[in-house]
Design a protein around this motif. Structure first.
Motif, short mmCIF file in Angstrom:
data_model
loop_
_atom_site.label_atom_id
_atom_site.label_comp_id
_atom_site.label_asym_id
_atom_site.label_seq_id
_atom_site.Cartn_x
_atom_site.Cartn_y
_atom_site.Cartn_z
N PHE A 81 -19.13 -29.80 26.12
CA PHE A 81 -20.55 -29.65 26.77
C PHE A 81 -20.29 -30.59 28.09
N ARG A 100 -25.19 -27.35 18.90
CA ARG A 100 -24.72 -28.40 18.94
C ARG A 100 -23.08 -28.40 17.97
N PRO A 156 -26.50 -34.70 24.09
CA PRO A 156 -25.80 -35.08 22.95
C PRO A 156 -24.87 -36.36 22.66
#
Length: 143
Positions: free
Chosen positions: A72, A124, A32
């Motif tokens: 995350f 995401r 990410p």
């Protein structure tokens, strides 16, 4: 007039805007990896920003890092403004995990980028949408 550097435009997905910065997602699904780009013409270094813009960049960077770490479940946030390849001022925010491919080394040049699948891209961005609720506007083109 501000224009996003060509390399950033080709390597990234534009997600939207904070007050000062445009937020990009590096098209490398291995991490990410987000990038803040202050919308200031010809800025290549943080010290070239006005005092007010420097402060705003720091606020936006810290807010983004905190939200990314939580969303995350990062082990570590790597934040850097290098500019050796792309001179336009931009600040990388990479979510790192102790078990990721490059750990503990930097992600740059570790392995070729892996483009996002539509499913992982949506996942995401969905995580980002859940945490960036104030002070950020998602781009109309953002999936």
């Amino acid at each position: 007039m501000f224009k996003l550097a060509g390399q950033l435009a080709s390597d990234c997905i534009v997600l939207g805007d904070f007050q000062l910065c445009t937020l990009l997602l590096m098209n490398d699904a291995q991490y990410p990896w987000f990038i803040l780009v202050p919308r200031r013409e010809d800025a290549t270094e943080i010290f070239q920003l006005s005092v007010a813009d420097r402060s705003l960049l720091m606020e936006e960077s810290c807010l983004l890092a905190e939200k990314l770490k939580d969303a995350f479940a990062a082990d570590k946030m790597n934040i850097a403004a290098l500019g050796n390849v792309v001179s336009q001022l931009h600040v990388h925010h990479v979510v790192r995990y102790r078990k990721d491919h490059a750990w503990p080394a930097p992600v740059w040049g570790k392995s070729p980028a892996v483009s996002y699948t539509p499913e992982l891209l949506n996942e995401r961005i969905g995580k980002l949408r859940a945490v960036l609720t104030n002070g950020f506007t998602f781009a109309e083109s953002c999936p």
